[in-house]
Design a protein around this motif. Structure first.
Motif, PDB file in Angstrom:
ATOM      1  N   ASN A   1      -6.363 -12.603  -2.596  1.00  0.00           N
ATOM      2  CA  ASN A   1      -6.967 -12.981  -3.876  1.00  0.00           C
ATOM      3  C   ASN A   1      -6.357 -12.071  -4.942  1.00  0.00           C
ATOM      4  O   ASN A   1      -6.796 -10.940  -5.132  1.00  0.00           O
ATOM      5  N   GLU A   2      -5.332 -12.562  -5.637  1.00  0.00           N
ATOM      6  CA  GLU A   2      -4.590 -11.726  -6.590  1.00  0.00           C
ATOM      7  C   GLU A   2      -5.460 -11.247  -7.742  1.00  0.00           C
ATOM      8  O   GLU A   2      -5.181 -10.197  -8.335  1.00  0.00           O
ATOM      9  N   SER A   3      -6.509 -11.980  -8.056  1.00  0.00           N
ATOM     10  CA  SER A   3      -7.364 -11.572  -9.171  1.00  0.00           C
ATOM     11  C   SER A   3      -8.195 -10.332  -8.836  1.00  0.00           C
ATOM     12  O   SER A   3      -8.659  -9.631  -9.742  1.00  0.00           O
ATOM     13  N   ARG A   4      -8.385 -10.041  -7.543  1.00  0.00           N
ATOM     14  CA  ARG A   4      -9.165  -8.872  -7.125  1.00  0.00           C
ATOM     15  C   ARG A   4      -8.276  -7.721  -6.672  1.00  0.00           C
ATOM     16  O   ARG A   4      -8.689  -6.560  -6.700  1.00  0.00           O
ATOM     17  N   CYS A   5      -7.057  -8.011  -6.243  1.00  0.00           N
ATOM     18  CA  CYS A   5      -6.155  -6.974  -5.710  1.00  0.00           C
ATOM     19  C   CYS A   5      -5.776  -5.981  -6.796  1.00  0.00           C
ATOM     20  O   CYS A   5      -5.444  -6.355  -7.921  1.00  0.00           O
ATOM     21  N   ILE A   6      -5.808  -4.688  -6.468  1.00  0.00           N
ATOM     22  CA  ILE A   6      -5.445  -3.642  -7.435  1.00  0.00           C
ATOM     23  C   ILE A   6      -4.081  -3.021  -7.136  1.00  0.00           C
ATOM     24  O   ILE A   6      -3.612  -2.142  -7.869  1.00  0.00           O
ATOM     25  N   GLY A   7      -3.432  -3.422  -6.042  1.00  0.00           N
ATOM     26  CA  GLY A   7      -2.095  -2.913  -5.736  1.00  0.00           C
ATOM     27  C   GLY A   7      -2.077  -1.521  -5.160  1.00  0.00           C
ATOM     28  O   GLY A   7      -1.073  -0.808  -5.298  1.00  0.00           O
ATOM     29  N   CYS A   8      -3.143  -1.091  -4.481  1.00  0.00           N
ATOM     30  CA  CYS A   8      -3.213   0.281  -3.956  1.00  0.00           C
ATOM     31  C   CYS A   8      -2.258   0.512  -2.792  1.00  0.00           C
ATOM     32  O   CYS A   8      -1.900   1.654  -2.493  1.00  0.00           O
ATOM     33  N   GLY A   9      -1.863  -0.561  -2.093  1.00  0.00           N
ATOM     34  CA  GLY A   9      -0.897  -0.433  -1.005  1.00  0.00           C
ATOM     35  C   GLY A   9      -1.477  -0.125   0.350  1.00  0.00           C
ATOM     36  O   GLY A   9      -0.732   0.123   1.300  1.00  0.00           O
ATOM     37  N   ALA A  10      -2.807  -0.155   0.490  1.00  0.00           N
ATOM     38  CA  ALA A  10      -3.412   0.107   1.800  1.00  0.00           C
ATOM     39  C   ALA A  10      -2.947  -0.929   2.815  1.00  0.00           C
ATOM     40  O   ALA A  10      -2.646  -0.598   3.967  1.00  0.00           O
ATOM     41  N   CYS A  11      -2.872  -2.185   2.398  1.00  0.00           N
ATOM     42  CA  CYS A  11      -2.432  -3.249   3.305  1.00  0.00           C
ATOM     43  C   CYS A  11      -0.987  -3.053   3.740  1.00  0.00           C
ATOM     44  O   CYS A  11      -0.644  -3.197   4.920  1.00  0.00           O
ATOM     45  N   GLU A  12      -0.130  -2.696   2.789  1.00  0.00           N
ATOM     46  CA  GLU A  12       1.289  -2.504   3.111  1.00  0.00           C
ATOM     47  C   GLU A  12       1.488  -1.315   4.036  1.00  0.00           C
ATOM     48  O   GLU A  12       2.245  -1.383   5.011  1.00  0.00           O
ATOM     49  N   ASN A  13       0.805  -0.222   3.758  1.00  0.00           N
ATOM     50  CA  ASN A  13       0.984   0.989   4.552  1.00  0.00           C
ATOM     51  C   ASN A  13       0.439   0.844   5.967  1.00  0.00           C
ATOM     52  O   ASN A  13       1.043   1.321   6.935  1.00  0.00           O
ATOM     53  N   LEU A  14      -0.701   0.175   6.107  1.00  0.00           N
ATOM     54  CA  LEU A  14      -1.372   0.090   7.407  1.00  0.00           C
ATOM     55  C   LEU A  14      -0.982  -1.142   8.218  1.00  0.00           C
ATOM     56  O   LEU A  14      -1.447  -1.298   9.344  1.00  0.00           O
ATOM     57  N   CYS A  15      -0.108  -1.967   7.667  1.00  0.00           N
ATOM     58  CA  CYS A  15       0.375  -3.123   8.426  1.00  0.00           C
ATOM     59  C   CYS A  15       1.199  -2.641   9.615  1.00  0.00           C
ATOM     60  O   CYS A  15       2.116  -1.830   9.467  1.00  0.00           O
ATOM     61  N   PRO A  16       0.896  -3.103  10.833  1.00  0.00           N
ATOM     62  CA  PRO A  16       1.608  -2.611  12.015  1.00  0.00           C
ATOM     63  C   PRO A  16       3.018  -3.174  12.176  1.00  0.00           C
ATOM     64  O   PRO A  16       3.758  -2.710  13.041  1.00  0.00           O
ATOM     65  N   ALA A  17       3.407  -4.152  11.363  1.00  0.00           N
ATOM     66  CA  ALA A  17       4.745  -4.726  11.480  1.00  0.00           C
ATOM     67  C   ALA A  17       5.798  -3.688  11.107  1.00  0.00           C
ATOM     68  O   ALA A  17       5.639  -2.943  10.137  1.00  0.00           O
ATOM     69  N   ARG A  18       6.868  -3.618  11.867  1.00  0.00           N
ATOM     70  CA  ARG A  18       7.959  -2.676  11.645  1.00  0.00           C
ATOM     71  C   ARG A  18       9.301  -3.408  11.734  1.00  0.00           C
ATOM     72  O   ARG A  18       9.423  -4.342  12.508  1.00  0.00           O
TER      73      ARG A  18
END
Length: 511
Positions: A478-495
């Motif tokens: 939901n782009e209207s709620r996302c603040i861009g903190c990067g928690a999702c990017e950092n904690l994503c297990p994909a490498r």
């Protein structure tokens, strides 16, 4: 000499405190010494900190360029390097008088101002004196400080004491490290050979303060009748501004180190008001006569104390106004591959920076926010126009909503102070999902890490194929709620590339 007795202790305190500010990683230095960064002239101008700017201007108009010898860490560093020179090896003397290179000083200043207005942050960062020292401290000294901390933490842990903790030592930017090293070498060589050469030929802040100091109330003056042209003062002047043959001192380049006053054996140099000095030396009393109740040739005992009181009061008023390599293992069975930064269309700037344009026009690349960031999110940009200015990336951490340290330490106003509540509502970017990298689709295993750790609930898990039973769950942003903190990017297990990453916003929004 009282001038040196006042200047040297104050300079050392400021220098040590500012250095501590750049090497510390705990936030302790920012709490106690963060105000010293805001006393620097250029950051105060960019932050529109009128109280500090006015205080520094008045200080210069009263006592001269004492700022360059006390408050500026790059100036104090040059003094320390120059002091280490083995002076005794050169019988001809340490320094010599050289004429002012006014054309060079003003050309550099004009180019600096143009770059500042145009937002060419890389050029500004190269020349700003406080920023130059900050890069040297954070890139060259902080790794040494952190290594010592890790040794202490290891020793404490073996002793059963866990008051200290080890931290990772890593290179945030190779270009910035190289620039910091080259800058240190150039300035160190100039200081070793010629004292304040950099300050009086290149430094734009030195040029501005030099123009003001031409009109300063107190200056170093010659008494031509007492001078014996021994040249000791000129050979001791690290600013190369004393012409003993013509009995003149270039006030625009004098940084009030006090060396000349200590070296003069004939009391031919005085630090006082020029007009009063001329009146006092115009009609000297005859030998043996009494002037003002004192024997001729003696300095009134109160004059030195008055000057010392004036200098100390002005300085006090301005101050008051103003690497270990580790292998990451998954349960000790498999090596975890390091994340690789995605190619972002728009760089991410810290919360409080308002917009990319505002950030570029105010940031001088001093690296203080980079050095202080506890989450390893900030690192110097490698872009041509924004070289050395901080940018955000989430391979090593994410921008925690409760952390506002970068906004509290920034001295230039490039990152405006914000509270914890404000930060959670500032949208610096938005998350973008990459289907080809998502583990539920590539490996057929359930994940949902991004949704579980999103601090604002901007990610929900939905079926990849809603009409199919047992369809793998994938993230929906939901782009209207996302603040861009990067928690999702950092904690994503994909490498090595995350299945979800943050794109920056040119202008920050409030959600």
């Amino acid at each position: 000499m009282i001038l040196r007795k006042i200047r040297i202790p104050l300079a050392l305190v400021c220098f040590v405190a500012i250095t501590w500010l750049f090497v510390d990683f705990t936030g302790t230095a920012a709490h106690y010494a963060g105000w010293l960064a805001k006393l620097q002239l250029l950051p105060a101008v960019l932050a529109l900190n009128l109280a500090v700017v006015v205080a520094l201007v008045l200080l210069t108009l009263i006592v001269g360029r004492i700022y360059c010898s006390v408050i500026c860490p790059l100036g104090v560093m040059q003094d320390i390097i120059a002091h280490l020179h083995p002076r005794g090896k050169n019988k001809a003397g340490r320094y010599t008088f050289s004429p002012e290179r006014r054309w060079l000083r003003w050309t550099v200043l004009v180019l600096f101002v143009v770059a500042l207005v145009a937002g060419i942050g890389s050029f500004v960062a190269l020349l700003a004196p406080y920023s130059s020292y900050g890069r040297m401290a954070s890139n060259l000294l902080q790794p040494i400080w952190l290594t010592g901390n890790n040794w202490l933490a290891s020793f404490s842990e073996q002793s059963g004491n866990y008051d200290h903790y080890a931290v990772d030592i890593w290179m945030r930017s190779l270009p910035t490290f190289i620039i910091a090293a080259v800058t240190f070498i150039i300035i160190a060589v100039l200081a070793w050979r010629g004292g304040r050469t950099y300050c009086n030929t290149i430094c734009p802040v030195g040029t501005v303060l030099g123009a003001l100091s031409r009109f300063s109330l107190l200056r170093i003056n010659f008494d031509a009748d007492k001078c014996r042209s021994c040249s000791k003062c000129a050979r001791a002047c690290k600013a190369s501004c004393i012409d003993y043959k013509n009995h003149t001192v270039d006030a625009s380049r004098c940084v009030l180190c006090g060396n000349c006053l200590d070296q003069c054996s004939f009391d031919a140099l005085k630090y006082d008001i020029p007009r009063l000095h001329k009146l006092a030396t115009a009609t000297p009393p005859a030998a043996g006569s009494v002037a003002g109740g004192l024997p001729a040739g003696n300095t009134p005992p109160a004059s030195e104390e008055r000057r010392a009181f004036l200098i100390g009061t002005a300085l006090a008023a301005s101050t008051a106004a103003l690497a270990d390599v580790k292998v990451k293992m998954d349960g000790g069975l498999a090596e975890i591959e390091d994340k690789v930064a995605p190619k972002r269309q728009t760089p991410i700037t810290p919360p409080g920076s308002l917009s990319a344009r505002h950030f570029a026009q105010h940031c001088t690349g001093c690296q203080l926010c980079v050095a202080q960031c506890p989450n390893d999110v900030l690192r110097p940009s490698t872009g041509l126009l924004t070289l050395m200015q901080p940018t955000m990336s989430y391979e090593r951490g994410y921008c925690r909503p409760e952390c506002t340290r970068c906004s509290s330490v920034c001295p230039t106003g490039a990152i405006r102070p914000i509270g914890r509540d404000d930060k959670s509502s500032i949208q610096i970017g938005h998350a973008v999902w990459v289907r080809d990298n998502c583990i539920p689709l590539t490996d057929g295993v359930a994940c949902g890490n991004c949704a579980r750790h999103c601090p604002v609930g901007a990610i929900t898990m939905v079926p990849a194929e809603p009409d199919k039973e047992g369809s793998p769950m994938i993230p929906a942003v939901n782009e209207s709620r996302c603040i861009g903190c990067g928690a999702c990017e950092n904690l994503c297990p994909a490498r090595p590339f995350s299945a979800i990453y943050v794109e920056g916003h040119e202008v920050h929004k409030t959600v």
